[in-house]
Design an enzyme around this catalytic site. Structure first.
Site, PDB file in Angstrom:
ATOM      1  N   VAL A   1      25.259  44.328   3.173  1.00  0.00           N
ATOM      2  CA  VAL A   1      24.795  45.706   3.044  1.00  0.00           C
ATOM      3  C   VAL A   1      24.473  46.024   1.584  1.00  0.00           C
ATOM      4  CG1 VAL A   1      25.429  48.141   3.370  1.00  0.00           C
ATOM      5  CG2 VAL A   1      26.094  46.445   5.083  1.00  0.00           C
ATOM      6  N   CYS A   2      25.261  45.495   0.667  1.00  0.00           N
ATOM      7  CA  CYS A   2      25.144  45.830  -0.756  1.00  0.00           C
ATOM      8  C   CYS A   2      23.740  45.620  -1.329  1.00  0.00           C
ATOM      9  CB  CYS A   2      26.172  45.063  -1.571  1.00  0.00           C
ATOM     10  SG  CYS A   2      27.877  45.375  -1.065  1.00  0.00           S
ATOM     11  N   PRO A   3      23.085  44.479  -1.067  1.00  0.00           N
ATOM     12  CA  PRO A   3      21.763  44.312  -1.677  1.00  0.00           C
ATOM     13  C   PRO A   3      20.738  45.317  -1.164  1.00  0.00           C
ATOM     14  CG  PRO A   3      22.228  42.478  -0.188  1.00  0.00           C
ATOM     15  CD  PRO A   3      23.489  43.275  -0.321  1.00  0.00           C
TER      16      PRO A   3
ATOM     17  N   THR B   1      26.995  39.846  -0.547  1.00  0.00           N
ATOM     18  CA  THR B   1      27.325  40.360   0.776  1.00  0.00           C
ATOM     19  C   THR B   1      26.032  40.847   1.430  1.00  0.00           C
ATOM     20  OG1 THR B   1      27.869  42.499  -0.185  1.00  0.00           O
ATOM     21  CG2 THR B   1      29.703  40.953   0.178  1.00  0.00           C
TER      22      THR B   1
END
EC number: 1.11.1.26
Length: 180
Positions: free
Chosen positions: A50-52, A48
């Protein structure tokens, strides 16, 4: 949702770390890392947007957490194989060398009370857990808002003083002293 003063629930979950081999049944449990502070942070889904940014942000501070006798533990409701594929697809994620819980049955996320009822993925939840497995701080964001790993580190610093820390306190600042 579990909160401050609650004991981390007992669990044993699959875990993935590194990019050199396929997952082979490795697990992590509530009694892993005895005597250490733990920063457990969940993200909603691998692959996804935002997650990284959060994972890399925490990874950039890994040594700072280690200096405070704390271990980073990442988690999502994806599988260990998906974690491995994501790490292999991105050199910054590959360098995020800490365990990633593969809670694809969402058992731990459910026990923590951080499962989004509509999306069936974990909220962006961060738990700071003391060496006795007692939750000392919780932050939960919606699915679209990233966290500030430096703020997690600041809160850990404050918790480790066992003192009264005012607003915007940072390590090395004066703590509050009550007049006698």
């Amino acid at each position: 949702m579990l909160t401050i003063g609650d004991k981390l629930p007992e669990f044993t979950v699959p875990v993935q770390q590194g990019t050199n081999a396929l997952p082979a049944g490795e697990t992590l449990s509530h009694d892993s890392f005895p005597g250490k502070w733990k920063v457990l942070f969940y993200w909603p889904k691998d692959f996804t947007f935002v997650c990284p940014t959060e994972i890399v942000g925490y990874a950039n501070l890994k040594e700072d957490f280690a200096d405070r006798d704390a271990v980073l533990i990442g988690a999502s409701t994806d599988t260990a194989h998906v974690h491995l594929a994501w790490r292999k697809s991105d050199p910054d994620l590959a360098a995020a060398d800490f365990p990633w819980i593969a809670d694809n049955g969402a058992k731990l996320a459910s026990a923590l009370g951080i499962l989004d009822k509509d999306e069936h993925v974990a909220f962006r939840a961060t738990f700071i857990i003391d060496p006795d497995n007692v939750i000392q701080a919780v932050q939960v964001n919606g699915l679209n808002v990233g966290r500030n790993p430096a703020e997690t580190l600041r809160v850990l610093d404050a918790l480790q003083t066992d003192e009264l820390c005012p607003c915007n306190w940072n390590k090395g600042d004066d703590v509050l002293q009550l007049a006698a």
